[in-house]
Every structure is written in structure tokens, then in C-alpha cells.
Motif scaffolding. Structure first.
Motif, PDB file in Angstrom:
ATOM      1  N   ALA A 177       0.874  -1.173   0.000  1.00 39.25           N
ATOM      2  CA  ALA A 177       0.000   0.000   0.000  1.00 39.25           C
ATOM      3  C   ALA A 177       0.907   1.218   0.000  1.00 39.25           C
ATOM      4  CB  ALA A 177      -0.910  -0.015   1.224  1.00 39.25           C
ATOM      5  N   GLN A 178       0.295   2.395   0.018  1.00 43.51           N
ATOM      6  CA  GLN A 178       1.110   3.613  -0.023  1.00 43.51           C
ATOM      7  C   GLN A 178       2.119   3.610   1.127  1.00 43.51           C
ATOM      8  OE1 GLN A 178      -1.106   7.228   0.258  1.00 43.51           O
ATOM      9  NE2 GLN A 178       0.328   8.271  -1.068  1.00 43.51           N
ATOM     10  N   ASN A 179       3.405   3.655   0.782  1.00 40.15           N
ATOM     11  CA  ASN A 179       4.488   3.624   1.768  1.00 40.15           C
ATOM     12  C   ASN A 179       4.456   2.396   2.662  1.00 40.15           C
ATOM     13  OD1 ASN A 179       5.549   6.078   0.897  1.00 40.15           O
ATOM     14  ND2 ASN A 179       4.055   7.192   2.112  1.00 40.15           N
ATOM     15  N   ILE A 180       3.781   1.357   2.253  1.00 41.05           N
ATOM     16  CA  ILE A 180       3.757   0.127   3.046  1.00 41.05           C
ATOM     17  C   ILE A 180       4.439  -0.964   2.247  1.00 41.05           C
ATOM     18  CG2 ILE A 180       2.315  -1.665   4.045  1.00 41.05           C
ATOM     19  CD1 ILE A 180       2.015   0.668   5.686  1.00 41.05           C
ATOM     20  N   GLY A 181       5.408  -1.570   2.869  1.00 40.67           N
ATOM     21  CA  GLY A 181       6.153  -2.641   2.234  1.00 40.67           C
ATOM     22  C   GLY A 181       7.346  -2.904   3.122  1.00 40.67           C
ATOM     23  N   ILE A 182       8.031  -4.005   2.898  1.00 36.57           N
ATOM     24  CA  ILE A 182       9.147  -4.291   3.791  1.00 36.57           C
ATOM     25  C   ILE A 182      10.340  -3.417   3.421  1.00 36.57           C
ATOM     26  CG2 ILE A 182      10.781  -6.083   4.453  1.00 36.57           C
ATOM     27  CD1 ILE A 182       8.076  -6.307   5.769  1.00 36.57           C
ATOM     28  N   THR A 183      10.674  -3.365   2.135  1.00 33.89           N
ATOM     29  CA  THR A 183      11.819  -2.563   1.744  1.00 33.89           C
ATOM     30  C   THR A 183      11.411  -1.574   0.662  1.00 33.89           C
ATOM     31  OG1 THR A 183      12.450  -4.145   0.057  1.00 33.89           O
ATOM     32  CG2 THR A 183      13.468  -4.392   2.212  1.00 33.89           C
ATOM     33  N   ASN A 184      12.226  -0.572   0.484  1.00 32.99           N
ATOM     34  CA  ASN A 184      11.993   0.424  -0.556  1.00 32.99           C
ATOM     35  C   ASN A 184      13.313   0.628  -1.289  1.00 32.99           C
ATOM     36  OD1 ASN A 184      11.050   2.425  -2.128  1.00 32.99           O
ATOM     37  ND2 ASN A 184      10.840   3.950  -0.516  1.00 32.99           N
ATOM     38  N   THR A 196       0.506  -6.522 -11.262  1.00 30.32           N
ATOM     39  CA  THR A 196      -0.357  -5.447 -10.769  1.00 30.32           C
ATOM     40  C   THR A 196       0.432  -4.170 -10.570  1.00 30.32           C
ATOM     41  OG1 THR A 196      -1.659  -7.091  -9.632  1.00 30.32           O
ATOM     42  CG2 THR A 196      -1.933  -4.846  -8.925  1.00 30.32           C
ATOM     43  N   ILE A 197       1.617  -4.309  -9.962  1.00 29.53           N
ATOM     44  CA  ILE A 197       2.428  -3.127  -9.653  1.00 29.53           C
ATOM     45  C   ILE A 197       2.884  -2.443 -10.939  1.00 29.53           C
ATOM     46  CG2 ILE A 197       4.657  -2.435  -8.719  1.00 29.53           C
ATOM     47  CD1 ILE A 197       4.139  -4.785  -6.662  1.00 29.53           C
ATOM     48  N   LEU A 198       3.325  -3.233 -11.907  1.00 27.30           N
ATOM     49  CA  LEU A 198       3.909  -2.632 -13.100  1.00 27.30           C
ATOM     50  C   LEU A 198       2.861  -2.070 -14.048  1.00 27.30           C
ATOM     51  CD1 LEU A 198       6.780  -5.061 -14.030  1.00 27.30           C
ATOM     52  CD2 LEU A 198       6.830  -3.040 -12.618  1.00 27.30           C
ATOM     53  N   PHE A 199       1.740  -2.758 -14.185  1.00 29.80           N
ATOM     54  CA  PHE A 199       0.811  -2.365 -15.242  1.00 29.80           C
ATOM     55  C   PHE A 199      -0.554  -1.927 -14.743  1.00 29.80           C
ATOM     56  CE2 PHE A 199       3.826  -5.219 -17.344  1.00 29.80           C
ATOM     57  CZ  PHE A 199       4.227  -4.393 -18.361  1.00 29.80           C
ATOM     58  N   LEU A 200      -0.991  -2.432 -13.595  1.00 31.68           N
ATOM     59  CA  LEU A 200      -2.355  -2.153 -13.162  1.00 31.68           C
ATOM     60  C   LEU A 200      -2.407  -1.169 -12.008  1.00 31.68           C
ATOM     61  CD1 LEU A 200      -3.958  -5.687 -13.385  1.00 31.68           C
ATOM     62  CD2 LEU A 200      -3.911  -3.898 -15.090  1.00 31.68           C
ATOM     63  N   GLY A 201      -1.304  -0.425 -11.802  1.00 30.09           N
ATOM     64  CA  GLY A 201      -1.374   0.656 -10.829  1.00 30.09           C
ATOM     65  C   GLY A 201      -1.198   0.265  -9.377  1.00 30.09           C
ATOM     66  N   GLY A 202      -0.787  -0.968  -9.099  1.00 28.27           N
ATOM     67  CA  GLY A 202      -0.514  -1.351  -7.714  1.00 28.27           C
ATOM     68  C   GLY A 202      -1.667  -1.028  -6.788  1.00 28.27           C
ATOM     69  N   TRP A 203      -1.385  -0.200  -5.762  1.00 24.08           N
ATOM     70  CA  TRP A 203      -2.444   0.144  -4.809  1.00 24.08           C
ATOM     71  C   TRP A 203      -3.233   1.369  -5.226  1.00 24.08           C
ATOM     72  CZ3 TRP A 203      -0.389   4.754  -3.835  1.00 24.08           C
ATOM     73  CH2 TRP A 203       1.008   4.859  -3.779  1.00 24.08           C
ATOM     74  N   GLN A 204      -3.016   1.876  -6.454  1.00 24.39           N
ATOM     75  CA  GLN A 204      -3.783   3.043  -6.892  1.00 24.39           C
ATOM     76  C   GLN A 204      -5.233   2.651  -7.181  1.00 24.39           C
ATOM     77  OE1 GLN A 204      -2.567   5.935  -6.840  1.00 24.39           O
ATOM     78  NE2 GLN A 204      -0.379   5.870  -7.316  1.00 24.39           N
ATOM     79  N   GLY A 230      -5.746   1.492  -0.096  1.00 27.13           N
ATOM     80  CA  GLY A 230      -4.705   1.087  -1.036  1.00 27.13           C
ATOM     81  C   GLY A 230      -4.495  -0.419  -1.012  1.00 27.13           C
ATOM     82  N   PHE A 231      -4.424  -0.966   0.189  1.00 30.45           N
ATOM     83  CA  PHE A 231      -4.200  -2.402   0.306  1.00 30.45           C
ATOM     84  C   PHE A 231      -5.377  -3.178  -0.279  1.00 30.45           C
ATOM     85  CE2 PHE A 231      -4.090  -6.406   2.779  1.00 30.45           C
ATOM     86  CZ  PHE A 231      -2.893  -6.862   2.273  1.00 30.45           C
ATOM     87  N   GLY A 232      -6.584  -2.650  -0.069  1.00 31.40           N
ATOM     88  CA  GLY A 232      -7.773  -3.300  -0.622  1.00 31.40           C
ATOM     89  C   GLY A 232      -7.722  -3.345  -2.142  1.00 31.40           C
ATOM     90  N   TRP A 233      -7.371  -2.217  -2.765  1.00 32.41           N
ATOM     91  CA  TRP A 233      -7.280  -2.197  -4.230  1.00 32.41           C
ATOM     92  C   TRP A 233      -6.209  -3.162  -4.711  1.00 32.41           C
ATOM     93  CZ3 TRP A 233     -11.227  -0.865  -6.631  1.00 32.41           C
ATOM     94  CH2 TRP A 233     -11.969   0.273  -6.310  1.00 32.41           C
ATOM     95  N   PHE A 234      -5.043  -3.088  -4.040  1.00 34.79           N
ATOM     96  CA  PHE A 234      -3.923  -3.948  -4.440  1.00 34.79           C
ATOM     97  C   PHE A 234      -4.328  -5.418  -4.389  1.00 34.79           C
ATOM     98  CE2 PHE A 234      -0.192  -6.434  -3.069  1.00 34.79           C
ATOM     99  CZ  PHE A 234       0.618  -6.229  -4.165  1.00 34.79           C
ATOM    100  N   LEU A 235      -4.929  -5.794  -3.242  1.00 35.04           N
ATOM    101  CA  LEU A 235      -5.283  -7.204  -3.057  1.00 35.04           C
ATOM    102  C   LEU A 235      -6.342  -7.631  -4.061  1.00 35.04           C
ATOM    103  CD1 LEU A 235      -4.153  -9.181  -1.052  1.00 35.04           C
ATOM    104  CD2 LEU A 235      -6.208  -8.915   0.311  1.00 35.04           C
ATOM    105  N   SER A 236      -7.318  -6.755  -4.322  1.00 33.18           N
ATOM    106  CA  SER A 236      -8.382  -7.192  -5.237  1.00 33.18           C
ATOM    107  C   SER A 236      -7.839  -7.377  -6.650  1.00 33.18           C
ATOM    108  CB  SER A 236      -9.548  -6.213  -5.213  1.00 33.18           C
ATOM    109  OG  SER A 236      -9.084  -4.906  -5.408  1.00 33.18           O
ATOM    110  N   LYS A 237      -6.894  -6.517  -7.075  1.00 37.54           N
ATOM    111  CA  LYS A 237      -6.313  -6.699  -8.414  1.00 37.54           C
ATOM    112  C   LYS A 237      -5.491  -7.975  -8.483  1.00 37.54           C
ATOM    113  CE  LYS A 237      -5.820  -1.775  -8.915  1.00 37.54           C
ATOM    114  NZ  LYS A 237      -4.825  -0.710  -8.874  1.00 37.54           N
TER     115      LYS A 237
END
Lengths: 126, 372
Positions: free
Chosen positions: B122-129, B278-286, B317-324
Motif C-alpha cells: 500500500a502507499q508507503n507500506i512494504g518491507i523494503t523500498n 499489478t504493480i507494473l501495469f495495473l497501478g498497484g495500490w492506486q 490502497g491495500f484493498g485495491w492492491f489485493l483485489s487486483k
């Protein structure tokens, strides 16, 4: 940044620990009644004949060779892609030459029949 | 990324709890492992539920019921399977290379879990950046191929050897179209950082990369998705495990918990490749909409607490990400039970004669478009 890579290292350790702990747990609770029949190699219920590490198709080796060429090429293009917009036309033309040589290589492999899994005798004799 | 969370937890603990004298290093290490364990737990839960859903979907697609006995609608089936597999005897054939045979599941899980370390949830959520996120993912996921070759060769079984070799040839071949699809996104965004790639797709459906440069990025997404299906050995690309010709492929000789490792890793990998797509093409958590849904709801009706609103943004954000991601995973299951399997020569032809040239010309086209 360094902390992030430390986290990745920790993830690798966690992955190894997870497999280790699960297998140890399973080792404690599972039965163990080994017998010669169970430890034999499975070959559809027949007795296995001949060694298992047999000679297999050379195609796998050729595929691996082609893979190395193209994969290295993709990896070389990664840093190029990061600064692509600032490079402008120069970057595009350079990539065109670079990829062009590789596409010629691909066309050559295609023509030679090295992309076909079963290479026909006709192409062999050429 | 992770450091900020731990610092926040540390600050919170220092403010609200009586003085605790924990060395800073120990504090960090402990929390890294807690977060890592949570991600691992999530991945395993997905693997278990994924296996259940797959069987259920397969059942419905074939006009039967699928597992529906253990728990409500059979939801606890994966737990029953897990208990059964733990209690199974673990056999290693006498002829096998014991060291490599035992080592293969470890290598496999390094490759599987390593990918999860770089995914933004999600936005700014992840283990590493990390700034080389995509390159890292390409590198660490190669561990899976090594594990499969190890398992196939060490079993000293002809089926395993063939399965392992076919799988290796397939995975390395399809890695090239995937790499070129990655290149395309890097060219558009000018970064390999996953978080920045997603931020470049903000502002609604039409800003997602899959719709950005029609039709080229859409083709790139299709190339990625097809190749990703081959990467995780799913039908129609499940040649390595083609049960009608190779028994079980590279894991023929594995039993009990060691087999379960391969099974879980397959589903975890399915999640990983869908998440990358999802991250590369479908907007990740957008969100596909140009505005947030939950945030105005929170500010208008419930509370205007900053922390609370931040939580709502993350949750959405997490909801969108997970559903995609789950949609892409479901699509993989759907295709698996719809399509027949490719032959090994067709499999290689699809990669080298279709996907690779298409991906290359696609890249040239987008490069030209970006210049204009």
C-alpha cells in the motif's frame, strides 16, 4: 538503504528457518518405517533399470546458451532504460543498433532451426 | 521503510511503557523478524487458501462441487491437508543425492519469500523500498529455477530429471520476455523503484500503464502475464509437471512435508507474479477512480484524526492492491481449468518465436513514442 538490504537478508534467514523448523516438527511427529522397497526409485512400479542420470537432449544446452545471450542483453539494457528519457534520440539510436544486432542473431538462430525443439534432418544437413 | 516502522514502534513504546532497556540492535533484529514472520504467515495463508480456492474453482468449472466437507464450505480443507502432510512419512530414495535433495526446498523458499521483501502493499507500506527493486526481483526469483534443477537432478529419477530440465529450460526462456516487459516500464518511469513506479500511475484508470500508451503497453502486459504463467509452471505451460507423461515432474520423489514445500511455493509464487504484474501495469495500490473513497468518508463522518485518515488511506490502497492481485490469480486458475496443455516444442516456439519478437518491437515502439 543498507537497512533495507539487511531486511532482505533477514527474509532469507526467515525462509531457511521456516523450512528447517517445519521439517524438524514433521520429523518429530511423523512415522518412520523405512524399507528397501520404499527407498527404491519410482519408475511406474517397475524395477528401475539403468542409471537415472542419463544422457538427455542436447537441446537444453542450446536453449541455455541462447538464454545467456539474451538475458545478459536485457540486463545491460536495464541501466540504459533508467536514463532513457534524458538520453533522447541518441539513446534510442544506440539501443536500435544494440538490439538490432541481437535481432539479427535471433533471425539467424531461427533460420538455422535452433529455436525449434525438434531439429529436422533437413535443416541439419544444410 | 521497515526502519521507519520500527522507529515508530520504538518511539511509541518509549512514550507509553515503563523504561525498557533493550539494546537498539536487538530491538531492530527482533522487529525485523516479527515483520518477516507476518509476511511469511500471510504468504502461507494465501498458499493454503489458494490451493482450496483452486480446487473449488476447478470443481465448479467441471460441474462438480470440489472440497466442501471440512469447515464451512470446505474452507478449512487446507488445514486438514497440512496436518495430513505433516504426519506423512518422509522418504528419500537410496539412489538420490541426499544433500541436494534436502537442500532444494530451502533454496526454493529463499527465492519465493525473497520476492515478497520487495513488494509494495500500500502507499508507503512494504518491507523494503530499494532503488533497484525490479532488478532485485528478477535476480532473487531465479533461485526457484536453481531449486527445481536441484530437486530434479538429485532425485535420481528419470521423470524428475526430465521434469527438472524441462522446467529449467521453460523458466529461463520465459524470463527474457518478462525482462523486456520490465524494461518497458522502466523506460516510461525512469526508475526501478517499485514505489515510484506505482506513484507514476496515480490519478485513475486511464493513468495505469496498461492503458497509457495504447496498444503497446497493453501488449506488454499480455506478454508479461503469459510469460509469468509459464514462470510459475501453470497450465497451459505446466510441461514440467505434466502428470500424464512425467508422473509428478521434478517433485516425483518428494513426499510428506518436503512435497508440501513445493506445493506452497507454487501458490506463493502465483501471488508474487500477479503482484508484480499489478504493480507494473495495473497501478498497484492506486484506485481506478481519480479520488479516494474511504478518506472523505472518514473526514466527514467519523473523525479528522490524522493518524486515522492515514490508516484509511493505507486500508483502501491495500484493498485495491489485493483485489487486483486476486483477480489475476483467479484468471490463472480459470485458464488452467479451461485450456489444454502445450506440447514441449510448442512451448518453446511460443516463447522464442512469438513473445520475444513481439516484446522487442513493442519496446522499440514505446521508445519511439516517448521521444515524440
Amino acid at each position: 538503504m543498507l537497512f533495507d538490504f539487511a531486511a532482505i537478508l533477514a527474509f532469507i534467514i526467515i525462509a531457511v528457518l521456516f523450512v528447517l523448523v517445519t521439517l524438524i516438527f514433521s520429523w518429530v511427529v511423523r512415522p518412520s518405517k523405512p524399507s528397501a522397497e520404499k527407498a527404491s526409485t519410482y519408475e511406474c512400479g517397475e524395477r528401475p533399470f539403468g542409471p537415472s542420470w542419463i544422457k538427455f537432449n542436447i537441446r537444453f544446452y542450446v536453449i541455455a546458451l541462447i538464454f545467456i545471450i539474451f538475458e545478459v542483453e536485457v540486463l545491460v539494457l536495464f541501466p540504459w532504460a533508467v536514463i532513457y528519457k534524458s538520453l533522447g534520440l541518441f539513446g534510442f539510436v544506440e539501443m536500435l543498433i544494440f538490439v538490432g544486432i541481437l535481432l539479427i542473431a535471433l533471425a539467424y538462430l531461427w533460420k538455422k532451426g535452433d529455436l525449434d525443439w525438434v531439429k529436422s534432418n533437413e535443416t541439419n544437413s544444410k | 521503510m521497515l526502519k521507519e516502522y520500527i522507529d515508530a514502534i520504538k518511539g511509541f513504546a518509549e512514550r507509553n511503557l515503563p523504561v525498557i532497556n533493550v539494546p537498539v540492535e536487538l530491538w531492530y533484529i527482533a522487529w525485523i523478524f516479527i515483520f518477516g514472520g507476518a509476511i511469511l504467515g500471510g504468504a502461507l495463508l494465501f498458499a493454503g487458501l489458494g490451493a482450496y480456492v483452486e480446487r473449488r474453482v476447478a470443481g465448479f468449472l467441471q460441474s462438480r462441487l470440489g472440497p466442501n466437507r471440512v469447515g464451512p464450505q470446505g474452507l478449512l480443507q487446507f488445514m486438514a491437508d497440512g496436518i495430513k502432510l505433516v504426519l506423512k512419512e518422509d522418504l528419500i530414495p537410496d539412489a538420490a543425492d541426499k544433500l541436494l535433495f534436502r537442500a532444494a526446498p530451502y533454496v526454493l523458499f529463499i527465492g519465493t519469500l525473497g520476492v515478497f521483501a520487495a513488494l509494495p502493499f500500500a502507499q508507503n507500506i512494504g518491507i523494503t523500498n530499494i532503488n533497484i527493486g525490479l532488478l532485485y526481483i528478477m535476480a532473487i526469483s531465479s533461485f526457484v529455477v536453481i531449486a527445481i534443477i536441484m530437486a530434479g537432478w538429485a532425485s535420481a529419477n528419470k521423470w524428475s530429471l526430465y521434469g527438472g530440465m524441462r522446467s529449467a529450460a521453460q523458466i529461463i526462456s520465459y524470463e527474457i520476455p518478462i525482462g523486456i516487459s520490465f524494461l518497458l516500464v522502466i523506460m516510461i518511469t525512469g526508475t526501478m523503484n517499485m514505489h515510484q513506479i506505482i506513484e507514476g500511475q496515480a490519478g485513475g484508470l486511464h493513468r495505469w500503464f496498461v492503458f497509457r500508451y495504447p496498444p503497446f503497453t497493453m501488449i506488454a502486459f499480455l506478454v508479461y502475464y503469459v510469460a509469468a504463467m509459464a514462470e510459475v509452471n501453470r497450465t497451459p505451460f505446466d510441461i514440467p509437471e505434466a502428470e500424464s507423461e512425467l508422473v509428478g515432474g521434478f517433485h516425483t520423489e518428494y513426499s510428506g512435508m518436503r512435497f508440501a514445500m513445493f506445493y506452497m511455493a507454487e501458490y506463493a509464487n502465483m501471488f508474487a507474479v500477479s503482484a508484480i504484474g499489478t504493480i507494473l501495469f495495473l497501478g498497484g495500490w492506486q484506485s481506478p477512480l481519480p479520488f479516494n473513497i474511504l478518506v472523505p468518508l472518514g473526514t466527514d463522518f467519523i473523525s479528522s484524526n490524522q493518524f486515522f485518515i492515514q490508516m484509511l488511506i493505507w486500508l483502501e490502497g491495500f484493498g485495491w492492491f489485493l483485489s487486483k492481485v486476486l483477480w489475476l490469480v483467479f484468471l490463472m486458475m480459470w485458464l488452467r481449468w479451461t485450456l489444454p496443455r502445450y506440447r514441449v516444442d510448442q512451448l518453446m516456439a511460443v516463447c522464442w518465436k512469438v513473445l520475444l519478437p513481439v516484446a522487442f518491437f513493442n519496446m522499440l515502439a514505446v521508445g519511439l513514442w516517448l521521444l515524440l
